[in-house]
Scaffold this motif. Structure first.
Motif, PDB file in Angstrom:
ATOM      1  N   ALA A  79      48.094  43.886  48.263  1.00 46.17           N
ATOM      2  CA  ALA A  79      47.965  43.125  47.017  1.00 46.17           C
ATOM      3  C   ALA A  79      48.122  44.060  45.828  1.00 46.17           C
ATOM      4  CB  ALA A  79      46.617  42.418  46.951  1.00 46.17           C
TER       5      ALA A  79
ATOM      6  N   SER B 140      47.274  41.181  41.830  1.00 47.14           N
ATOM      7  CA  SER B 140      47.221  39.805  42.318  1.00 47.14           C
ATOM      8  C   SER B 140      45.833  39.500  42.851  1.00 47.14           C
ATOM      9  CB  SER B 140      48.254  39.594  43.435  1.00 47.14           C
ATOM     10  OG  SER B 140      49.576  39.820  42.980  1.00 47.14           O
ATOM     11  N   ASN B 141      45.574  38.220  43.012  1.00 46.79           N
ATOM     12  CA  ASN B 141      44.337  37.766  43.644  1.00 46.79           C
ATOM     13  C   ASN B 141      44.710  37.183  45.007  1.00 46.79           C
ATOM     14  OD1 ASN B 141      41.986  36.566  44.523  1.00 46.79           O
ATOM     15  ND2 ASN B 141      41.546  35.521  42.586  1.00 46.79           N
ATOM     16  N   PRO B 142      44.528  37.941  46.082  1.00 44.71           N
ATOM     17  CA  PRO B 142      44.985  37.474  47.389  1.00 44.71           C
ATOM     18  C   PRO B 142      44.198  36.303  47.944  1.00 44.71           C
ATOM     19  CG  PRO B 142      43.755  39.504  47.629  1.00 44.71           C
ATOM     20  CD  PRO B 142      43.922  39.287  46.166  1.00 44.71           C
TER      21      PRO B 142
ATOM     22  N   VAL C  71      42.415  39.684  38.877  1.00 47.55           N
ATOM     23  CA  VAL C  71      43.307  40.233  39.893  1.00 47.55           C
ATOM     24  C   VAL C  71      42.799  41.573  40.420  1.00 47.55           C
ATOM     25  CG1 VAL C  71      45.333  39.095  38.912  1.00 47.55           C
ATOM     26  CG2 VAL C  71      44.753  41.426  38.183  1.00 47.55           C
TER      27      VAL C  71
ATOM     28  N   TYR D 267      53.368  35.062  52.618  1.00 48.23           N
ATOM     29  CA  TYR D 267      53.051  35.292  51.215  1.00 48.23           C
ATOM     30  C   TYR D 267      54.271  35.240  50.305  1.00 48.23           C
ATOM     31  CZ  TYR D 267      48.272  36.559  52.460  1.00 48.23           C
ATOM     32  OH  TYR D 267      46.978  36.521  52.913  1.00 48.23           O
TER      33      TYR D 267
ATOM     34  N   ARG E 216      49.075  35.249  42.414  1.00 49.52           N
ATOM     35  CA  ARG E 216      49.350  36.226  43.484  1.00 49.52           C
ATOM     36  C   ARG E 216      50.868  36.436  43.623  1.00 49.52           C
ATOM     37  NH1 ARG E 216      50.574  32.987  47.757  1.00 49.52           N
ATOM     38  NH2 ARG E 216      49.665  30.915  47.760  1.00 49.52           N
TER      39      ARG E 216
ATOM     40  N   VAL F   1      51.586  39.720  46.513  1.00 49.78           N
ATOM     41  CA  VAL F   1      50.841  39.856  47.765  1.00 49.78           C
ATOM     42  C   VAL F   1      51.878  39.746  48.862  1.00 49.78           C
ATOM     43  CG1 VAL F   1      49.054  38.936  49.274  1.00 49.78           C
ATOM     44  CG2 VAL F   1      48.772  38.811  46.793  1.00 49.78           C
TER      45      VAL F   1
END
Length: 302
Positions: free
Chosen positions: A17, A20-22, A180, A218, A226, A229
């Protein structure tokens, strides 16, 4: 493609990642999931949802190309429906027999299901189909918790948008809503348990579909929160027999990179991990598993 006996499988995903916010935590305003030791988490449910999306999107290029490679005919499309999606109508599922249920839903055969846990209370359903009832199965494939190898940092930014969220305001504001992870390398193990295949009627082709979908989980479902990711490596070992022939833990340990920085330090790139040592361990592991399991393959390169 020709069907064959399903064997045990052991896999490990390296999920990277970047800004980003996985996997957001709904209990914390979608804050990136984090343990008490500050290491990041990705839930198995989150990952499986992305695979389901790709299989459900029959008009998309991923499904079209992979299904063609696997020899899935247009007449067989109904065998690869997805149960766990918003479009599923519970009333329709309740009318299915156990056999019809397994024939239809790919994710129920692969991941299992707790759908309709309990007795049917709708008398009209029971009258129409006496076989309708509880569909509870432990899945053939289990994904473990994705966990970052080092602690993660979380950056929070206030974002704006042209369209206001409230009347009378010139623009929309979302204070600290963009949350993130600057960098995180998460490892997620997964296992194919051939023992359960007889109960869910999961086939070799069902598993091949999963393995071929994993590399796109992803990148083909990227979003605003995201955008970066992705899976750096998707290692997989197929055992020589259905019951398994080599220790899962030894495989996972060999495929896990060591940190080149202190254990409590935050990693900032893949360069903070000893990737070369993993490649050397894979070579040794392949020698040790000879005759017991196939060589380690990387699904990202197949």
């Amino acid at each position: 493609m020709m069907e064959r006996e399903l064997h045990r499988g052991t896999g490990l995903l390296w999920i990277e990642a970047i800004n980003s916010n996985p996997n957001g935590n709904p209990d914390q305003d979608s804050e990136p999931r984090q343990r008490s030791d500050e290491r990041g988490e990705i839930s198995p449910v989150s990952f499986k949802h992305k695979v389901r999306e790709l299989v459900a999107y029959k008009e998309g290029p991923i499904w079209k190309e992979i299904s063609a490679e696997l020899g899935i005919k247009p007449s067989e499309m109904g065998h690869y429906d997805i149960l766990e999606q918003k479009e599923t109508k519970r009333s329709e599922v309740k009318r299915l027999s156990s056999q019809e249920f397994l024939d239809r839903y790919w994710d129920a055969r692969v991941f299992g299901s707790t759908f309709l846990e309990g007795k049917i209370k709708d008398e009209s359903v029971a009258a129409d189909n006496p076989q309708a009832g509880t569909f509870i199965h432990t899945g053939v494939v289990q994904f473990g918790l994705g966990l970052s190898l080092s602690p993660i940092e979380v950056e929070r930014l206030t974002t704006t948008k042209v369209l206001p969220a409230e009347e009378g305001k010139g623009k929309g504001m979302a204070p600290l809503a963009f949350r993130v992870v600057p960098y995180g390398l998460y490892l997620m193990p997964f296992f194919v348990n051939a023992t359960m295949a007889g109960k869910t009627q999961c086939t070799y082709r069902d598993i091949q579909l999963l393995l071929r979908m994993i590399p796109y989980a992803y990148e083909a479902t990227a979003s605003y929160i995201r955008p970066q990711v992705n899976i750096r490596h998707a290692y997989y070992v197929e055992h020589a027999k259905a019951r398994g022939c080599y220790n899962d833990f030894k495989i996972i340990e060999a495929l896990t990179p060591d940190l080149l920085i202190p254990a409590d330090a935050v990693a900032h790139s893949i360069k903070d991990y000893d990737v070369e040592a993993v490649e050397q361990r894979i070579a040794r592991l392949n020698q040790e598993m000879e005759g017991k399991a196939g060589p380690v393959i990387d699904l990202m390169e197949v």
